[in-house]
Motif scaffolding. Structure first.
Motif, short mmCIF file in Angstrom:
data_model
loop_
_atom_site.label_atom_id
_atom_site.label_comp_id
_atom_site.label_asym_id
_atom_site.label_seq_id
_atom_site.Cartn_x
_atom_site.Cartn_y
_atom_site.Cartn_z
N GLY A 227 0.52 -0.94 0.22
CA GLY A 227 -0.10 -0.08 0.09
C GLY A 227 0.62 1.27 -0.28
N THR A 228 2.72 1.18 -0.29
CA THR A 228 3.01 2.82 -0.45
C THR A 228 2.07 3.24 -1.74
OG1 THR A 228 4.13 1.34 0.87
CG2 THR A 228 5.08 3.97 -0.32
N GLY A 229 1.74 4.88 -1.85
CA GLY A 229 2.04 5.19 -2.65
C GLY A 229 -0.37 5.91 -2.76
N ALA A 230 -0.25 6.50 -3.68
CA ALA A 230 -1.71 6.93 -3.61
C ALA A 230 -2.03 6.63 -5.01
CB ALA A 230 -2.03 8.45 -3.41
N LEU A 231 -3.71 6.41 -5.39
CA LEU A 231 -4.19 5.54 -6.51
C LEU A 231 -5.06 7.24 -6.77
CD1 LEU A 231 -5.07 2.15 -7.03
CD2 LEU A 231 -3.78 3.30 -8.38
N THR A 232 -5.14 7.61 -8.62
CA THR A 232 -5.67 8.78 -8.09
C THR A 232 -6.92 8.19 -9.37
OG1 THR A 232 -4.51 8.94 -10.24
CG2 THR A 232 -3.13 10.34 -8.25
N LYS A 233 -6.96 7.09 -10.15
CA LYS A 233 -7.95 6.40 -10.45
C LYS A 233 -8.40 5.17 -10.17
CE LYS A 233 -5.12 5.94 -14.87
NZ LYS A 233 -5.56 5.24 -16.56
N VAL B 147 -8.27 1.03 -10.95
CA VAL B 147 -7.08 0.19 -11.75
C VAL B 147 -8.22 -1.02 -10.89
CG1 VAL B 147 -5.39 -0.67 -11.79
CG2 VAL B 147 -5.70 1.82 -11.87
N ASP B 148 -8.09 -1.96 -11.82
CA ASP B 148 -8.65 -3.09 -11.66
C ASP B 148 -7.44 -4.48 -11.61
OD1 ASP B 148 -11.57 -3.27 -11.24
OD2 ASP B 148 -11.32 -3.49 -13.71
N VAL B 149 -7.24 -4.75 -10.59
CA VAL B 149 -5.72 -5.33 -9.93
C VAL B 149 -5.62 -7.23 -10.27
CG1 VAL B 149 -3.14 -5.42 -9.24
CG2 VAL B 149 -4.53 -2.93 -9.41
N THR B 150 -5.42 -8.26 -10.52
CA THR B 150 -5.13 -9.41 -10.05
C THR B 150 -3.46 -9.72 -9.46
OG1 THR B 150 -5.05 -10.32 -12.10
CG2 THR B 150 -6.98 -9.71 -11.53
N ALA B 151 -3.59 -10.40 -8.55
CA ALA B 151 -1.94 -10.28 -8.76
C ALA B 151 -2.30 -11.36 -7.43
CB ALA B 151 -1.36 -9.08 -6.93
N HIS B 152 -1.59 -12.09 -6.62
CA HIS B 152 -1.56 -13.32 -6.08
C HIS B 152 -2.22 -13.40 -4.79
CE1 HIS B 152 1.24 -14.93 -8.65
NE2 HIS B 152 0.52 -16.16 -8.36
N ALA B 153 -1.30 -11.67 -3.79
CA ALA B 153 -1.96 -11.05 -2.26
C ALA B 153 -1.85 -10.00 -2.22
CB ALA B 153 -0.80 -11.94 -1.07
N PHE B 154 -2.30 -9.20 -1.38
CA PHE B 154 -2.52 -8.14 -0.79
C PHE B 154 -2.54 -7.50 0.21
CE2 PHE B 154 -4.91 -8.72 -4.74
CZ PHE B 154 -4.24 -7.82 -5.78
N SER B 155 -1.63 -6.07 0.42
CA SER B 155 -2.13 -5.63 1.83
C SER B 155 -3.23 -4.86 1.84
CB SER B 155 -0.76 -5.08 2.51
OG SER B 155 -0.89 -3.71 1.33
N LYS B 156 -3.68 -5.03 3.40
CA LYS B 156 -4.83 -4.61 4.00
C LYS B 156 -5.08 -2.95 3.06
CE LYS B 156 -6.07 -7.20 8.03
NZ LYS B 156 -5.81 -7.17 8.90
N THR B 157 -4.24 -2.27 3.20
CA THR B 157 -4.01 -0.89 2.83
C THR B 157 -4.06 -0.85 0.97
OG1 THR B 157 -1.73 -0.77 3.55
CG2 THR B 157 -2.87 -0.33 4.95
N ALA B 158 -3.22 -2.03 1.09
CA ALA B 158 -3.15 -1.96 -0.73
C ALA B 158 -5.11 -2.29 -1.36
CB ALA B 158 -1.89 -3.05 -1.13
N GLN B 159 -5.37 -3.19 -1.08
CA GLN B 159 -6.96 -3.62 -0.73
C GLN B 159 -7.65 -1.88 -0.67
OE1 GLN B 159 -8.03 -7.50 0.50
NE2 GLN B 159 -9.84 -7.29 -0.71
N ALA B 160 -7.92 -1.74 -0.04
CA ALA B 160 -8.46 -0.29 0.50
C ALA B 160 -7.73 0.94 -0.54
CB ALA B 160 -8.42 0.03 2.08
N ALA B 161 -6.81 0.82 -0.66
CA ALA B 161 -6.55 1.84 -1.70
C ALA B 161 -7.22 1.80 -3.47
CB ALA B 161 -5.04 1.99 -1.69
N ILE B 162 -7.33 0.98 -3.08
CA ILE B 162 -7.82 -0.43 -4.89
C ILE B 162 -9.38 -0.05 -4.67
CG2 ILE B 162 -7.88 -1.37 -6.59
CD1 ILE B 162 -5.07 -2.55 -5.44
N GLU B 163 -9.87 -0.21 -3.62
CA GLU B 163 -11.27 -0.35 -4.13
C GLU B 163 -11.70 0.86 -2.88
OE1 GLU B 163 -12.08 -3.65 -0.95
OE2 GLU B 163 -11.45 -5.62 -2.46
N GLY B 164 -11.59 1.96 -2.36
CA GLY B 164 -11.16 3.47 -2.41
C GLY B 164 -11.68 4.37 -3.51
N GLN B 165 -10.77 3.57 -5.21
CA GLN B 165 -11.05 4.68 -5.93
C GLN B 165 -12.02 4.27 -6.88
OE1 GLN B 165 -9.99 7.45 -7.69
NE2 GLN B 165 -8.68 7.69 -5.26
#
Length: 148
Positions: free
Chosen positions: A115-121, A123-141
């Motif tokens: 979850g380091t950094g921020a998203l501005t638009k 984006v649908d991301v597929t990966a093997h694992a996500f941290s809670k902050t990364a998942q929250a940042a992606i779903e927040g947008q």
């Protein structure tokens, strides 16, 4: 002067020990091998690490550590890298293939999004694992964080 009559400087060389050529040579008898023992006999070979019967160093030192054979090792990618990739390529869906093409991971790596950094638009991301902050940042947008 030519190559056929060049000699080393005086005192630079000394004559070779002629071992095993009789008592008169000073190197007869035991032929500099000493008395008895394995090294005095013909055919002697020692094993790597042999210390004359003393417990070898590799057996004196303790073993340590533990390697878990079931450990899963992830290659980490931050949200900021996903943001840069999305801006550069204009992609709204980012998966393993896009990350490999961008040179962020190799094709056999398991990927974890951090979850380091921020998203501005969105984006649908597929990966093997996500941290809670990364998942929250992606779903927040408004994007989705799908696991492979």
């Amino acid at each position: 002067m030519n190559l056929s009559n060049i000699k080393p400087a005086k005192g630079a060389t000394h004559s070779e020990k002629r071992i095993g050529r009789g008592q008169g040579s000073g190197y007869g008898g035991t032929s500099t091998r000493g008395h008895k023992g394995a090294q005095s006999r013909s055919g002697y070979k020692h094993k790597r690490g042999f210390e004359g019967g003393q417990m070898p160093l590799h057996r004196r030192l303790p073993k340590f550590g533990f390697t878990n054979i079931n450990k899963v090792v992830y290659k980490t990618v931050n949200i900021e890298a996903i943001e840069k990739l999305a801006q550069k390529t204009g992609a709204t869906v980012i998966g393993q293939n896009e990350l490999v093409a961008a040179g962020l991971v190799s094709k056999n790596d398991k990927v974890k999004i951090l979850g380091t950094g921020a998203l501005t638009k969105k984006v649908d991301v597929t990966a093997h694992a996500f941290s809670k902050t990364a998942q929250a940042a992606i779903e927040g947008q408004g994007g989705t964080a799908a696991k492979l």
